[in-house]
Enzyme design. Structure first.
Site, PDB file in Angstrom:
ATOM      1  N   ARG A 225      14.044  -3.396  19.891  1.00  0.00           N
ATOM      2  CA  ARG A 225      14.323  -4.814  19.676  1.00  0.00           C
ATOM      3  C   ARG A 225      13.665  -5.271  18.391  1.00  0.00           C
ATOM      4  O   ARG A 225      12.504  -4.956  18.122  1.00  0.00           O
ATOM      5  CB  ARG A 225      13.754  -5.615  20.846  1.00  0.00           C
ATOM      6  CG  ARG A 225      14.057  -7.077  20.742  1.00  0.00           C
ATOM      7  CD  ARG A 225      14.163  -7.679  22.127  1.00  0.00           C
ATOM      8  NE  ARG A 225      14.511  -9.083  22.035  1.00  0.00           N
ATOM      9  CZ  ARG A 225      13.971 -10.015  22.804  1.00  0.00           C
ATOM     10  NH1 ARG A 225      13.063  -9.688  23.700  1.00  0.00           N
ATOM     11  NH2 ARG A 225      14.356 -11.263  22.677  1.00  0.00           N
ATOM     12  N   ILE A 226      14.409  -6.018  17.592  1.00  0.00           N
ATOM     13  CA  ILE A 226      13.871  -6.510  16.320  1.00  0.00           C
ATOM     14  C   ILE A 226      13.289  -7.903  16.547  1.00  0.00           C
ATOM     15  O   ILE A 226      14.000  -8.839  16.897  1.00  0.00           O
ATOM     16  CB  ILE A 226      14.979  -6.534  15.248  1.00  0.00           C
ATOM     17  CG1 ILE A 226      15.579  -5.132  15.069  1.00  0.00           C
ATOM     18  CG2 ILE A 226      14.426  -7.045  13.915  1.00  0.00           C
ATOM     19  CD1 ILE A 226      14.595  -4.042  14.672  1.00  0.00           C
TER      20      ILE A 226
ATOM     21  N   GLY B 147       8.821  -0.093   9.388  1.00  0.00           N
ATOM     22  CA  GLY B 147       8.289  -0.102   8.026  1.00  0.00           C
ATOM     23  C   GLY B 147       8.702   1.094   7.175  1.00  0.00           C
ATOM     24  O   GLY B 147       8.766   1.005   5.954  1.00  0.00           O
ATOM     25  N   GLU B 148       8.945   2.224   7.812  1.00  0.00           N
ATOM     26  CA  GLU B 148       9.120   3.452   7.041  1.00  0.00           C
ATOM     27  C   GLU B 148      10.502   4.079   7.168  1.00  0.00           C
ATOM     28  O   GLU B 148      10.988   4.727   6.237  1.00  0.00           O
ATOM     29  CB  GLU B 148       8.034   4.463   7.449  1.00  0.00           C
ATOM     30  CG  GLU B 148       6.678   3.970   6.984  1.00  0.00           C
ATOM     31  CD  GLU B 148       5.506   4.655   7.653  1.00  0.00           C
ATOM     32  OE1 GLU B 148       4.985   5.602   7.068  1.00  0.00           O
ATOM     33  OE2 GLU B 148       5.095   4.224   8.742  1.00  0.00           O
TER      34      GLU B 148
ATOM     35  N   GLY C 264       8.784   0.419  15.479  1.00  0.00           N
ATOM     36  CA  GLY C 264       8.436   0.053  14.095  1.00  0.00           C
ATOM     37  C   GLY C 264       9.604   0.200  13.137  1.00  0.00           C
ATOM     38  O   GLY C 264      10.571   0.916  13.409  1.00  0.00           O
TER      39      GLY C 264
ATOM     40  N   ILE D 142       0.126  -5.745   5.373  1.00  0.00           N
ATOM     41  CA  ILE D 142       0.235  -5.057   4.078  1.00  0.00           C
ATOM     42  C   ILE D 142       1.475  -5.521   3.324  1.00  0.00           C
ATOM     43  O   ILE D 142       1.990  -4.817   2.462  1.00  0.00           O
ATOM     44  CB  ILE D 142       0.180  -3.517   4.241  1.00  0.00           C
ATOM     45  CG1 ILE D 142       1.311  -3.004   5.144  1.00  0.00           C
ATOM     46  CG2 ILE D 142      -1.164  -3.111   4.825  1.00  0.00           C
ATOM     47  CD1 ILE D 142       1.406  -1.463   5.173  1.00  0.00           C
ATOM     48  N   GLY D 143       1.927  -6.713   3.692  1.00  0.00           N
ATOM     49  CA  GLY D 143       3.109  -7.265   3.042  1.00  0.00           C
ATOM     50  C   GLY D 143       4.330  -7.187   3.935  1.00  0.00           C
ATOM     51  O   GLY D 143       5.419  -7.631   3.579  1.00  0.00           O
TER      52      GLY D 143
ATOM     53  N   GLY E 160       0.831  -1.203   0.000  1.00  0.00           N
ATOM     54  CA  GLY E 160       0.000   0.000   0.000  1.00  0.00           C
ATOM     55  C   GLY E 160       0.863   1.250   0.000  1.00  0.00           C
ATOM     56  O   GLY E 160       0.603   2.193  -0.730  1.00  0.00           O
ATOM     57  N   PHE E 161       1.895   1.249   0.851  1.00  0.00           N
ATOM     58  CA  PHE E 161       2.802   2.392   1.000  1.00  0.00           C
ATOM     59  C   PHE E 161       2.054   3.649   1.442  1.00  0.00           C
ATOM     60  O   PHE E 161       2.551   4.758   1.276  1.00  0.00           O
ATOM     61  CB  PHE E 161       3.590   2.655  -0.296  1.00  0.00           C
ATOM     62  CG  PHE E 161       4.340   1.455  -0.805  1.00  0.00           C
ATOM     63  CD1 PHE E 161       5.325   0.860  -0.017  1.00  0.00           C
ATOM     64  CD2 PHE E 161       4.068   0.916  -2.054  1.00  0.00           C
ATOM     65  CE1 PHE E 161       6.011  -0.260  -0.477  1.00  0.00           C
ATOM     66  CE2 PHE E 161       4.759  -0.201  -2.519  1.00  0.00           C
ATOM     67  CZ  PHE E 161       5.736  -0.788  -1.728  1.00  0.00           C
TER      68      PHE E 161
END
Ligand code: MOS
Length: 746
Positions: free
Chosen positions: A635-636, A711-712, A709, A470-471, A243-244
């Site tokens: 933490r990942i 993602g971005e 997070g 969303i992937g 989606g981005f």
């Protein structure tokens, strides 16, 4: 039963087999008997009025069920924003609400037919007559006259975003000054999955299959637009082909599909075209950003001013928050960040991966790199000199900030110490090398989140939440969280997402899903275990009948008497079977930290990029040849999926720096490169080895696992690192993205 924690382990996607075998159902993969197909008719002017719509020829075409327009589509109400995170829409006007055309491609009619081909032919046969006005898609952005506080998609916002000290006079008196304008172009999200809606009415119940990044927000908006109680609307989003940001908030095609299904009493499917993806479902707006830095001759910042403008649409109020990171990123006593906007005849902008921070950090990190060159000091050193101890904009500590560790590790992995600063001074294999770097930041917070966990008598578990994957790997991370608490192996955990009939989960936005879900899933699992222990002490067939629940413990999927230790335990499936109970269930909920007006900590993720480009002046060939990115995101939980997010963002960053650019035609007002041949994105051949590292400092302010997070953030800062590398190789300073060969030939 696993004895090793799944948290922090590289875990392949649990939904991978469904995707590679084609069984994962995306929005347009749902088929229902009698489905009709809808194709919108697009306005071919960018400003004016629709005077006449000739539908006669279209209506007579075989297989056509209806040509819907303003006079016959039925009522579509306006939605309004509610409290909290409800009712969010970037384009508020319901489709067909008036005859005014405000941007090229705005929907003016809808053809509905038995097949997609018939509907497309009919849409093409509709003839529109317009009274055309002069449109404005001027790329030069000067702020419109607006009050000091303006409406935005979310809330009224002060145009002076942040201010401390006296930035103007500190700049005037600074021994070293930099004053530049940076421009980022309109960029269009290009997820491979086109936006699509399948709408089905059953009396007053509406079901929607849609590739939504936020099913609950869409449910609320549709309930308002069609005058329904919320519980009469169900939104289903099983998989999203990325989606981005373009699928965060509802768009007008969705309401059109719903209105058509209501009128024709059949399921209606509407998949928009790639061209429409450039017109009606948002974009990252063009920005023009002036950055003024004042510094001492040693490189200590004394003043920072960031004044920026973004374009937005004629009716809506989108604000591209380029100042997202500016006010806290550096230690500087005098600072002022302001914004303005300029209305244009374009569809509404919308968030695109790292909204605000990505164009904003391109500008401010580019300015820092230029200042370093001006001062003749290393750009890493300049950042170290200006590293803040606290968030100086709010006067509160950072929850966890390890930016300098990112630079240190990145510099080491990259070999930064070998850099010679003179332009074009570095060579390899006959190529000129350019080395550049930049830092990055992105907000970290939690949205409200709810989840449910079940333990079942066959030894399996289920975790459910109405959030979306969303992937990015949400199916996988929820399975990991449930496995961690229940001891059930990943392949025995069912994950249910993307459905408003599930507990209310967060919108997949702001890189906040994982961090938000941790407390909710953990609490849900604890409650399910609590219920299990009650059954263990009360069931007639239970070996723990004479015990109290508080005597018992649960670990690694086994129930045991605390005093005896886990060796004498019983698998939970046995406990349930002996009691003839199919499942126990628990619900968990966590509160938002996002939007907290009085936070105790400033919570962000951070990172650093180191980039090498190669330059062949003889044939004007520029390539990004090497990237090292180090991220501090707490933490990942899944390093495999985490690295994948950063790699994807770096690829997108190469596109942002070198290729991506939506062009509006001055004649027609249309985004003219509205296809994947003319809108150039970075592809495999453009992508060098990307070396991703995480510094892994858990941030316990965000959740029990310390996970923020990812993602971005990888897209923030990378364009500034690339343009710095381009300058180092070529001597050309490009301040308007994307870097074009024309810039370098000068
Ligand atoms: Mo992201 S732009 O918050 O989907």
């Amino acid at each position: 039963m696993p004895t090793i924690s799944p948290i922090g382990r590289s875990t392949p996607r649990v939904d991978g087999p469904l995707k590679v075998s084609g069984r994962a159902q995306y929005a347009s993969d749902f088929h229902f008997p009698g489905t009709l197909y809808a194709v919108p008719v697009e306005a071919t002017i960018a400003s004016g009025r629709l005077v006449k719509l000739d539908t006669a020829a279209a209506q007579k075409m075989p297989g056509v069920r209806a040509i819907l327009h303003r006079d016959n589509i039925g009522q579509i109400f306006r939605s309004v924003q509610g409290p909290g995170f409800e009712g969010i829409v970037d384009e508020r006007r319901p489709p067909f609400e008036d005859d005014v055309v405000r941007y090229y491609g705005q929907y003016i009619a809808l053809a509905v037919a038995d097949t997609f081909e018939c509907a497309k032919a009919a849409a093409d046969a509709v003839r529109a007559t317009y009274a055309k006005d002069k449109h404005n898609v001027d790329p030069d952005l000067q702020a419109d006259d607006e009050p000091d506080v303006v409406a935005t998609t979310f809330a009224p916002t002060k145009r002076v975003q942040s201010e401390r000290g006296d930035a103007g006079s500190a700049f005037a008196n600074a021994p070293v000054k930099l004053d530049q304008i940076y421009v980022t172009p309109t960029e269009t999200h290009n997820p491979i999955e086109l936006q699509a809606t399948t709408a089905i009415w059953d009396d007053s119940m509406l079901t929607i299959y849609e590739e939504s990044q936020g099913v609950f927000n869409l449910q609320g908006v549709l309930a308002q637009m069609f005058g329904l109680p919320k519980e009469n609307v169900r939104v289903v989003t099983r998989f999203v082909g990325s989606g981005f940001g373009s699928k965060l908030w509802p768009w007008t095609h969705c309401a059109l599909a719903v209105a058509a299904a209501r009128q024709l009493r059949k399921p209606v499917k509407l998949v928009i075209s790639r061209k429409m993806m450039f017109q009606t479902v948002g974009h990252r707006p063009r920005t023009q950003q002036r950055v003024r830095l004042g510094a001492t001759t040693e490189g200590k910042l004394v003043s920072l001013q960031h004044d920026y403008v973004n374009h937005h649409s004629m009716l809506d109020n989108y604000h591209e928050d380029c100042g997202e990171a500016t006010a806290f990123h550096y230690s500087v006593p005098n600072l002022r960040v302001t914004f303005g906007r300029a209305r244009r005849n374009v569809g509404s902008p919308t968030p695109m991966r790292g909204p605000g921070a990505v164009p904003g950090l391109y500008a401010t990190e580019s300015a820092m790199n230029e200042l370093a060159d001006q001062l003749k000091i290393d750009p890493v050193r300049l950042r170290v000199l200006n590293e803040p101890k606290i968030d100086e904009s709010l006067g509160i500590p950072f929850s966890s900030r390890h930016l300098l560790e990112c630079f240190e590790l990145g510099a080491e992995k990259f070999g930064w110490s070998k850099r010679t600063p003179e332009i074009g001074s570095m060579k390899r294999d006959g190529l000129t090398l350019g080395w550049g770097m930049a830092g990055c930041a992105w907000i970290a917070a939690r949205f409200p989140a709810e989840a449910n966990v079940q333990l079942r008598d066959d030894g399996t578990a289920r975790v459910a939440s109405g959030t979306q994957d969303i992937g990015t790997g949400t199916y996988t991370v929820l399975a990991q969280l449930a496995s961690e608490k229940t001891g059930v192996p990943l392949d025995k955990i069912e994950v249910a997402l993307g459905d408003t009939s599930l507990p209310e989960g967060p919108t997949s936005g702001g890189s906040m899903v994982t961090g938000s879900m941790v407390p909710a899933v953990f609490e849900a699992a604890d409650k399910a275990i609590e219920s299990l222990l009650t059954i263990a002490t009360s069931g007639p067939g239970s070996p723990f009948q004479k015990r109290k629940p508080t005597d018992l413990a649960f670990e690694g999927g086994r129930v045991f008497v605390k005093a005896d230790g886990p060796a004498g335990g019983v698998p939970f499936a046995d406990v349930l079977r002996r009691a003839n109970v199919r499942l126990v269930t628990g619900s968990g909920k966590s509160e938002a930290t996002f939007g907290n007006p009085k936070p105790k900590f400033s919570t962000h993720s951070f990172g650093g990029h180191f980039v090498e480009v190669t330059w062949q002046p003889e044939i004007a060939r520029l390539r990004v040849s090497r990237v090292v990115t180090v991220i501090d995101a707490g933490r990942i939980l899944n390093p495999l999926a985490g690295r994948n997010q950063i790699e994807g963002a770096v690829v997108m960053g190469i596109g942002m720096a070198l290729f991506e650019h939506t062009s509006y035609d001055r004649q027609s007002g249309a985004p003219i490169n509205s296809n994947l041949a003319d809108y150039v994105v970075a592809v495999n051949a453009d992508v060098p080895p990307i070396d991703v590292h995480f510094v892994d400092f858990p941030d316990k302010e965000i959740n029990a696992l310390g996970a923020r997070g990812i993602g971005e953030i990888g897209l923030a800062g990378i364009a500034a690192a690339i343009t710095a590398a381009v300058h180092h190789a070529t001597g050309v300073r490009v301040r308007e993205l994307p870097v074009k060969i024309e810039h370098l030939l000068g």
